[in-house]
Design a protein around this motif. Sequence first.
Motif, PDB file in Angstrom:
ATOM      1  N   LYS A   1       0.785  -1.242  -0.202  1.00 27.38           N
ATOM      2  CA  LYS A   1       0.062  -0.028   0.083  1.00 27.38           C
ATOM      3  C   LYS A   1       0.812   1.362  -0.025  1.00 27.38           C
ATOM      4  CE  LYS A   1      -4.126  -2.066   2.245  1.00 27.38           C
ATOM      5  NZ  LYS A   1      -5.046  -1.545   1.168  1.00 27.38           N
TER       6      LYS A   1
ATOM      7  N   GLU B   1      -7.580  -1.990  -4.161  1.00 25.30           N
ATOM      8  CA  GLU B   1      -7.284  -2.850  -2.954  1.00 25.30           C
ATOM      9  C   GLU B   1      -6.962  -4.308  -3.503  1.00 25.30           C
ATOM     10  OE1 GLU B   1      -8.483  -4.081   1.632  1.00 25.30           O
ATOM     11  OE2 GLU B   1      -9.985  -2.992   0.135  1.00 25.30           O
TER      12      GLU B   1
ATOM     13  N   GLN C   1      -3.770  -4.633  -4.985  1.00 24.81           N
ATOM     14  CA  GLN C   1      -2.776  -4.338  -4.008  1.00 24.81           C
ATOM     15  C   GLN C   1      -2.436  -5.792  -3.281  1.00 24.81           C
ATOM     16  OE1 GLN C   1      -4.279  -1.368  -1.673  1.00 24.81           O
ATOM     17  NE2 GLN C   1      -2.786   0.249  -2.619  1.00 24.81           N
TER      18      GLN C   1
END
Length: 220
Positions: A56, A64, A67
């Motif tokens: 992050k 997300e 990630q």
Amino acid sequence: MNNIKGVLFDLDGTLADTAPDLVHALNLSLKDRGIAPKSIESLRYAASNGSLALVKAGVPELEEQQQIAIQQSLLIHYQQVNGEKASLFAGFENFLLFLEQQNIPYGIVTNKQARFTRPLLKALKIEAKLKTIISGDSTMHPKPHTAPMLLAAQQINCKPESILYVGDAQRDLIAAQNACMVGAIALWGYLSEDDNPNEWPSDFQFNNVNELHQAFLNKS
């Protein structure tokens, strides 16, 4: 310090400089996706906070799910490069030798999973010297829970109140406080600009390992 009978350390950013391996693993994962590498200087502060936090910090612009995918790839790469670039922070070889000479047991309490902890400690050539190695999955709960701290205390056969715990993150010092251990902040570790160690529960703050060593010399 006069009552200290045992010493426990956090691993990443406290005992060992592991950021080079972690950022290298991240960059290998980014390379797989055609993303430019990140500098270790820009991400060193995030190396104590787990693999997802490192991702992050490195690619905050991604969604997300992307990630998380990079995190999973990072862990695969990290298993291959773990220990290649890592090293003990300066001063630790002498300090650990001093603890051995004083018959003061020492060990590790880290949130790093055991599958990464043990190979790293072996690469650093200190695994056999440690009286306890508690990883993030050694107990049901990781730090700041007291479970890993108290298990380590049991294994080095010291009362919690006679143990110095050294860490570079707020959760380390909260864990030490909750377990009734003496807490010391490793200011040489992976602190960010947003961290305010003066607000963390602690008994000591040390700028470098030599200061920590000197505190023991002064007590003896």
